[in-house]
Enzyme design. Sequence first.
Site, PDB file in Angstrom:
ATOM      1  N   GLU A 146       0.820  -1.223   0.000  1.00  0.00           N
ATOM      2  CA  GLU A 146       0.000   0.000   0.000  1.00  0.00           C
ATOM      3  C   GLU A 146       0.854   1.273   0.000  1.00  0.00           C
ATOM      4  O   GLU A 146       0.813   2.074   0.944  1.00  0.00           O
ATOM      5  CB  GLU A 146      -0.918  -0.001   1.221  1.00  0.00           C
ATOM      6  CG  GLU A 146      -1.896  -1.157   1.230  1.00  0.00           C
ATOM      7  CD  GLU A 146      -2.917  -1.074   2.348  1.00  0.00           C
ATOM      8  OE1 GLU A 146      -2.635  -0.451   3.385  1.00  0.00           O
ATOM      9  OE2 GLU A 146      -4.014  -1.626   2.186  1.00  0.00           O
ATOM     10  N   GLU A 181      -5.243  -8.326  -0.837  1.00  0.00           N
ATOM     11  CA  GLU A 181      -5.885  -8.177   0.477  1.00  0.00           C
ATOM     12  C   GLU A 181      -7.355  -7.888   0.286  1.00  0.00           C
ATOM     13  O   GLU A 181      -7.732  -7.049  -0.545  1.00  0.00           O
ATOM     14  CB  GLU A 181      -5.300  -6.987   1.248  1.00  0.00           C
ATOM     15  CG  GLU A 181      -4.025  -7.258   1.951  1.00  0.00           C
ATOM     16  CD  GLU A 181      -3.597  -6.087   2.831  1.00  0.00           C
ATOM     17  OE1 GLU A 181      -4.457  -5.478   3.491  1.00  0.00           O
ATOM     18  OE2 GLU A 181      -2.395  -5.788   2.832  1.00  0.00           O
TER      19      GLU A 181
END
Length: 483
Positions: free
Chosen positions: A188, A382
């Site tokens: 991320e 995810e």
Amino acid sequence: MTEFPKNFLWGGATSASQYEGGFAAGGRGPSQTDYIRRIKKADNDKNFLYDVTEEQFEKYRKHPSDYNFPFRRGSDFYHHYKEDIALMGEMGFKVFRMSISWSRLFPKGIEEKPCQDGVSFYHNVFKECHKYNIEPLVTMIHYDIPAYLTETINGWESPKTVEYFTHYTKFLIDEYKDEVKYWLTFNEINMVLNSAFLGGGMFVERSKKSPEECMHQALHHQLIASALTVKYFKKHASNDKIGNMIARLQTYPYTCKPADVLASQQQNQFNWFPTDVQVKGFYPQFILNYYKKNNIHIDWFPNYKEILKSGTVDFAAISYYHTGVVSTDEDKKEKIGTFVRKLENPYTKASDWGWTIDPTGLRISLNDMSERYNHIPIFIVENGLGAHDELTKDHQVHDQYRINYISDHLKAIKEAIMDGCNVIGYTSWGCIDIVSSGDAQMTKRYGYVYVDADDEGNGTYNRYRKDSFYWYKKVIESNGKDI
Ligand code: BG6
């Protein structure tokens, strides 16, 4: 389409700081996450527990025994890895996403040679994965920087961190390339713009730059570090695959008022921007204009244009949990959720932590991504539901809510594949319960396997299969026919 594509990479995902534990074992150095403490609701006045200030950091460093630091414990994968990987094997995982703890290999981040205990630990983990035909998918950095770099050079604000990081990633590639086929550089990467301490290992108050400028500077260094790593990887591990990753936040307009639609378009563009750089190899014009308009001065890394161009990724990855709503109406400034500020969406339900549940948003995002990046292979690395689970007296967990959540998201992925998206894999988050990143709590659980531990670290750390464990095993067995 009844099944998912042949060779679809089914599995689960974790990160070292949330899962591994073994905080000081084998000469590991502390990472900045080891200084994030569990704050009970009552004294969590700012609601941003992961933005540790420099003052707090000093206090925690001097008196560690006065505080509860859950990331030091994780779920103790360090001592349970054989048992855990066997459970993954039993579910039929094709891939296991994990990250390497930089400070387990290079305790301060600046050493020339790595710590041998750490090096062997990961060899052992990969060996165990291969025993069950599981391919490791390794994230090189997942919110996890040696604390020494935070203390001494303010983490990713400094260009020196690029140098230390690439020394570490070159080592990873050389050492593990025969055991690991799939890699991600940064977890991320866009989250450094939301949380300077967690994502950047730095204190914005220490910088001469404004907080926003400091965060964009750190992101620039991370983009460079990622590209330099990819460049080296292509030369030395050309048979393997390397990707980038952002936290995808699909944003909708609150109304069909053109100004709201424009605002949501801008939010979405902003969210994609690091992927634009990592897939296309250059900064998009809208960001350069944004910098100019907002007086954000970046100290560009020498030869940055060339570096970015030579470091584009093989596949693009996202995490996907929830969607946001934006309005241009000044009255609508309500904030909910841990990570991101957003308006409530009347058309979606939310989890116990206020995260919207929106499988259609995933289909929209996948389609956008596919179009924006010319049909690039996409990995959803995810996704999942953080929930309170109850362990019954006979050690069962009836988590139908989690099955429903994942099932709905898998259906959305299937539809996106039928729309034409090239989705190559799915690793649901926290496949074995781990410490939550935003709340530093064990009892926000995502796993198919229950870990008997509470927020204070009490418990046996025994593992128990939940109902979702048996369900996910069937999903994988049927290659997604049975969802
Ligand atoms: C992602 C992170 O943003 O969300 C993970 O990459 C994190 O590290 C996950 O755990 C879920 O968030 P949380 O706060 O529920 O743990």
